[in-house]
Design a protein around this motif. Structure first.
Motif, mmCIF file in Angstrom:
data_model
loop_
_atom_site.group_PDB
_atom_site.id
_atom_site.type_symbol
_atom_site.label_atom_id
_atom_site.label_comp_id
_atom_site.label_asym_id
_atom_site.label_seq_id
_atom_site.Cartn_x
_atom_site.Cartn_y
_atom_site.Cartn_z
ATOM 1 N N VAL A 170 -8.206 80.177 36.057
ATOM 2 C CA VAL A 170 -8.068 80.712 34.695
ATOM 3 C C VAL A 170 -8.262 79.593 33.670
ATOM 4 O O VAL A 170 -8.966 79.775 32.662
ATOM 5 C CB VAL A 170 -6.685 81.387 34.510
ATOM 6 N N ILE A 174 -11.181 79.397 30.808
ATOM 7 C CA ILE A 174 -10.859 79.247 29.384
ATOM 8 C C ILE A 174 -11.559 78.019 28.800
ATOM 9 O O ILE A 174 -12.180 78.086 27.736
ATOM 10 C CB ILE A 174 -9.331 79.152 29.184
ATOM 11 N N CYS A 175 -11.472 76.903 29.529
ATOM 12 C CA CYS A 175 -12.094 75.661 29.049
ATOM 13 C C CYS A 175 -13.617 75.759 29.051
ATOM 14 O O CYS A 175 -14.291 75.241 28.155
ATOM 15 C CB CYS A 175 -11.652 74.484 29.925
ATOM 16 N N TYR A 177 -15.674 78.689 29.044
ATOM 17 C CA TYR A 177 -16.225 79.644 28.082
ATOM 18 C C TYR A 177 -15.859 79.281 26.642
ATOM 19 O O TYR A 177 -16.594 79.604 25.706
ATOM 20 C CB TYR A 177 -15.739 81.056 28.411
ATOM 21 N N GLY A 178 -14.708 78.620 26.472
ATOM 22 C CA GLY A 178 -14.306 78.226 25.124
ATOM 23 C C GLY A 178 -14.871 76.892 24.702
ATOM 24 O O GLY A 178 -14.638 76.459 23.569
#
Length: 367
Positions: A170, A174-175, A177-178
């Motif tokens: 997860v 997050i890292c 795609y962000g």
């Protein structure tokens, strides 16, 4: 440290973990061994493509390894094996996506594909792969928590391992795609995280190692006597500060047995020691000690014994009942747990027992 150094370090650690786990030579470790092998093959493929592409991570993203699609099914099967589910041919369907993508891998990497749409389809598979991986982790973790046995140290550590891998995945999503972390640095961090995974896996395979037993050839001691002595020592150590009298223990167990027989509270599927301790107005620790010392069993073994007796009584009265519905009515939540305790009590599985009852019923009917 550059990505190639990370690959080599983790591959070396993976090989070492493989031999440490393989040394245990236990059937229950086969899926964990295969998981390690899969990680090794996946990293070797990426390392090969990395060097083929002049030490650029661009080609790794264009030609990802298909071996990673095996990791989810393998951990899922570790969980199924832990819960005593039977392994049958249907389980092989979990590996079908891997074989499909592996063929695509061969076509794209070694044969080459002139079709742009085919290559896009191939890359699209790996865009949804993290969610495929996350799905397997979520299902496996949920199943383990639902059928959690607090006394099973292997399962406890396996749940921690699944939580770690899921949290890692997860965080990576997050890292990634962000765009919170540089992609190459993120890849290095993720690669090094396998060190922690291997520590978990090695510990998992060693957690149930038996206690060392004295040499029975040089000592005139019976193996059963050694086991009894170890169990007695463990029990005495656990309750060495006990202040409970024998009368108190006997009285508590009589009240407990009376409650189980008359109220049939064992049919409540989520029955806990807290529930019973409040019913007979003693502390949970005292109840546990009374069961252990007076009845020489554990709380869950005692409750499941009564559930099996209830099941046998019901199936004897009406052998046409559905086994799955009946064991649920008797308080079991897990098919694996029910089958385990039933065979432990009767020596045969429930289906064979029912067939035996039906044959006896037909025999008496004929005569």
């Amino acid at each position: 440290m550059e990505i190639s150094g990370a690959f080599l370090a983790v591959i070396l650690e993976a090989v070492l973990s493989f031999f440490l786990i393989k040394k245990e030579n236990s059937k229950k470790n086969i899926f964990l061994i295969l998981y390690i092998v899969t990680v090794i093959l996946d990293l070797l493929c990426e390392y090969f493509i990395f060097n083929l592409g002049n030490r650029s991570t661009f080609l790794i993203d264009q030609y990802p390894s298909s071996f990673r699609l095996v990791k989810g099914p393998l951990l899922f099967l570790v969980g199924r094996h832990l819960l005593k589910y039977n392994f049958n041919w249907k389980n092989y369907f979990h590996f079908l996506p891997f074989f499909v993508v592996f063929i695509c891998n061969i076509i794209v990497v070694f044969i080459g594909s002139e079709s742009q749409s085919f290559h896009r389809f191939y890359l699209w598979i790996f865009k949804i792969y993290p969610f495929y991986w996350l799905g397997y982790l979520a299902v496996t973790l949920t199943e383990q928590i639902r059928h959690r046995n607090k006394e099973n140290a292997f399962q406890k550590l396996f749940i921690q391992f699944l939580c770690f891998v899921m949290t890692l995945l997860v965080a990576y999503l997050i890292c990634g795609y962000g765009r919170l972390v540089d992609r190459e640095l993120l890849r290095i961090i993720y690669t090094f995280s396998f060190f922690v995974q291997f520590i978990f896996l090695i510990r998992l395979t060693q957690i149930d190692k038996p206690l060392p037993v004295v040499n029975l050839i040089n000592n005139d001691i019976n193996a059963n006597k050694v086991t009894e002595t170890l169990q007695e020592h463990k029990k005495n150590r656990k309750y060495k500060s006990s202040v409970l009298s024998k009368d108190y223990i006997a009285n508590t167990n009589n009240r407990l047995i009376e409650l189980l027989k008359n109220k049939k509270i064992y049919t409540k599927e989520d029955l806990s020691m807290d529930d019973i301790s409040s019913m007979i107005h003693i502390s949970k620790n005292h109840l546990s000690q009374c069961i252990s010392e007076g009845l020489e069993t554990t709380f869950y073994d005692l409750i499941n014994k009564y559930r099996i007796e209830e099941f046998i009584a019901q199936i004897n009265q009406n052998p046409d009942q559905q086994i799955s519905e009946l064991y649920y009515q008797c308080g079991f939540r897990s098919k694996a747990t029910f089958y385990k305790y039933f065979k432990q009590e009767t020596g045969i599985n429930p289906n064979d027992y029912r067939r035996k009852i039906l044959r006896e019923k037909e025999f008496h009917h004929d005569y």
